[in-house]
Structures are given as structure tokens and as C-alpha cells.
Design a protein around this motif. Structure first.
Motif, PDB file in Angstrom:
ATOM      1  N   ILE A  58     -53.299  63.748 -48.033  1.00 54.45           N
ATOM      2  CA  ILE A  58     -52.240  64.196 -47.124  1.00 54.45           C
ATOM      3  C   ILE A  58     -50.891  64.125 -47.822  1.00 54.45           C
ATOM      4  N   THR A  59     -50.684  63.095 -48.619  1.00 55.55           N
ATOM      5  CA  THR A  59     -49.443  63.009 -49.407  1.00 55.55           C
ATOM      6  C   THR A  59     -49.281  64.236 -50.293  1.00 55.55           C
ATOM      7  N   ARG A  60     -50.382  64.757 -50.819  1.00 55.74           N
ATOM      8  CA  ARG A  60     -50.300  65.935 -51.680  1.00 55.74           C
ATOM      9  C   ARG A  60     -49.769  67.145 -50.928  1.00 55.74           C
ATOM     10  N   ILE A  61     -49.913  67.173 -49.613  1.00 56.14           N
ATOM     11  CA  ILE A  61     -49.426  68.304 -48.818  1.00 56.14           C
ATOM     12  C   ILE A  61     -47.929  68.196 -48.563  1.00 56.14           C
ATOM     13  N   HIS A  62     -47.505  67.062 -47.988  1.00 55.75           N
ATOM     14  CA  HIS A  62     -46.085  66.978 -47.603  1.00 55.75           C
ATOM     15  C   HIS A  62     -45.242  66.116 -48.528  1.00 55.75           C
ATOM     16  N   GLY A  63     -45.857  65.382 -49.438  1.00 54.54           N
ATOM     17  CA  GLY A  63     -45.091  64.608 -50.411  1.00 54.54           C
ATOM     18  C   GLY A  63     -44.596  63.272 -49.908  1.00 54.54           C
ATOM     19  N   ILE A  64     -45.001  62.877 -48.695  1.00 50.95           N
ATOM     20  CA  ILE A  64     -44.552  61.596 -48.141  1.00 50.95           C
ATOM     21  C   ILE A  64     -45.559  60.519 -48.531  1.00 50.95           C
ATOM     22  N   THR A  65     -45.074  59.507 -49.240  1.00 49.88           N
ATOM     23  CA  THR A  65     -45.952  58.440 -49.726  1.00 49.88           C
ATOM     24  C   THR A  65     -45.860  57.218 -48.817  1.00 49.88           C
ATOM     25  N   ASN A  66     -46.830  56.321 -48.973  1.00 46.28           N
ATOM     26  CA  ASN A  66     -46.788  55.067 -48.220  1.00 46.28           C
ATOM     27  C   ASN A  66     -45.570  54.233 -48.597  1.00 46.28           C
ATOM     28  N   ALA A  67     -45.148  54.305 -49.852  1.00 50.57           N
ATOM     29  CA  ALA A  67     -43.953  53.571 -50.263  1.00 50.57           C
ATOM     30  C   ALA A  67     -42.714  54.085 -49.539  1.00 50.57           C
ATOM     31  N   MET A  68     -42.661  55.378 -49.282  1.00 48.00           N
ATOM     32  CA  MET A  68     -41.492  55.969 -48.610  1.00 48.00           C
ATOM     33  C   MET A  68     -41.369  55.510 -47.164  1.00 48.00           C
ATOM     34  N   VAL A  69     -42.493  55.194 -46.521  1.00 50.11           N
ATOM     35  CA  VAL A  69     -42.442  54.819 -45.102  1.00 50.11           C
ATOM     36  C   VAL A  69     -42.611  53.310 -44.900  1.00 50.11           C
TER      37      VAL A  69
END
Length: 202
Positions: A58-69
Motif C-alpha cells: 500500500i505504501t508503494r501506491i500512495h507513498g505514506i510510510t509507517n514512519a510518517m504516521v
């Protein structure tokens, strides 16, 4: 279309999820429309810490990582603010059943005044082939050079959808005509169907 025909408040909404079923929110953006014009200076967006991690696919789709959130607010932290903004508002989104479903599930008891689906509106006003957001932006030649961010992030996609809504609205004579084409059956804001604009449009 005359600006005085546009309802207010009207927010173009985009959400990004973590791939769970049903999805948890990891980002939401709201961009207000005033007189049919997007107001990016007044846009609001939040990264959201989901209850379960974001899978790499899913990160590959929108670029939002667990570190970011990791240090982002939870949905419970921002839900009152989102509810207050959307209370009594129209919402618009591309393939709006997604945003409508997510928001009504995350805001129990909330209902928008109406729901505009730019995908449905595009089918009714310009026809042709290719109704994904990228395809429609290319077909309509909408300039995204001043849109901040990147594709598949909520703020960028909401702004792009707002510009698409503005473009498509020029094909409609009134707000009621736009709503008849753009509000999906069964969702709030749909005018009484006429023989020309009934549920069998496509």
C-alpha cells in the motif's frame, strides 16, 4: 455556471487508507470550493496514525510510510474537527462512493447534504473513454502545475479533483442540472429524477 448557484459549504475530499478491510484512514484532505473555485490556501489535510501498520504494497501506491504516521494524530484526535467542517456540507470526490463510505463509517450519525461524484459527472458531460482521474486530467488538459504535492497523496488528489469539478461544471446550466448528473443513486442531494435525467442515464 453562475457562482451564486453553488452551495456552500462544499468540500472536495480525498482519503488514503492502509489496505485493511474495511480500510483505516492514513490521510485525509478537504479543499473548499467557493463559487465553483478551489481554495487551496484554505485546504486542510492530516496524516493519521492507523490502528494497524500500513503494508508495503500500500505504501508503494500512495507513498505514506509507517514512519510518517508514527507520531501523527489518531482518527479519534481529528474526527471532531472533520465532523465540524463537514456538518451540513456537500462533499465531492472522484468515485465518490469510496469517500462517502469511509466518512459515514468513521463519523457515525453524520450525513452530507449531498455527494458529487466527478467520475459520474464526467461520464454524463463529456463521454468518451477513460474516466480515471489521470485519464480525465489528460483529456481535459487541466493544468496541475500549481498543485502542490504528488499524485496519490490526499491533498494533491483533492486539488486535482476540485479543478476537474470546476471544468466539468461549465457543461451544466445550473446546480440542479449538475446534481442530477453527478449525485449517485441512493446518496444525499440527488434531485427528483426527470425522464431525461433518471437513474438509467448509463
Amino acid at each position: 455556471m453562475s457562482p451564486i448557484t453553488w452551495p456552500e459549504p462544499l468540500y472536495v475530499v480525498d482519503v488514503e487508507g492502509n489496505g485493511a478491510a474495511p480500510p483505516d484512514l492514513v490521510e485525509i484532505a478537504l479543499i473548499p470550493m467557493v463559487g465553483g473555485q478551489p481554495q487551496p490556501a484554505d485546504a486542510l489535510s492530516w496524516l493519521i496514525q492507523p490502528p494497524v501498520p500500513i503494508p508495503h504494497r500500500i505504501t508503494r501506491i500512495h507513498g505514506i510510510t509507517n514512519a510518517m504516521v508514527e507520531d501523527a494524530p489518531t482518527w479519534q484526535d481529528i474526527a471532531p474537527r472533520v465532523r465540524s467542517l463537514l456538518e451540513g456540507a456537500w462533499i465531492a470526490a472522484h468515485s465518490a462512493s469510496v469517500e462517502y463510505g469511509v466518512l459515514t463509517r468513521h463519523l457515525p450519525g453524520w450525513q452530507p447534504t449531498g455527494v458529487i461524484d466527478t467520475l459520474r459527472l464526467a461520464k454524463a458531460t463529456i463521454g468518451g473513454k477513460g474516466f480515471g482521474l489521470d485519464a480525465l486530467i489528460e483529456r481535459t488538459k487541466i493544468d496541475l502545475s500549481n498543485v502542490a504535492g504528488t499524485r496519490h497523496r490526499a491533498a494533491y488528489d483533492a486539488h486535482a479533483t476540485a479543478l476537474l469539478l470546476n471544468h466539468l461544471a461549465s457543461q451544466c446550466a445550473s446546480w440542479d442540472a449538475l446534481a442530477a448528473k453527478a449525485v449517485p443513486p441512493g446518496m444525499p442531494g440527488r434531485p427528483s429524477a426527470s425522464p431525461e435525467e433518471g437513474d438509467t442515464l448509463w
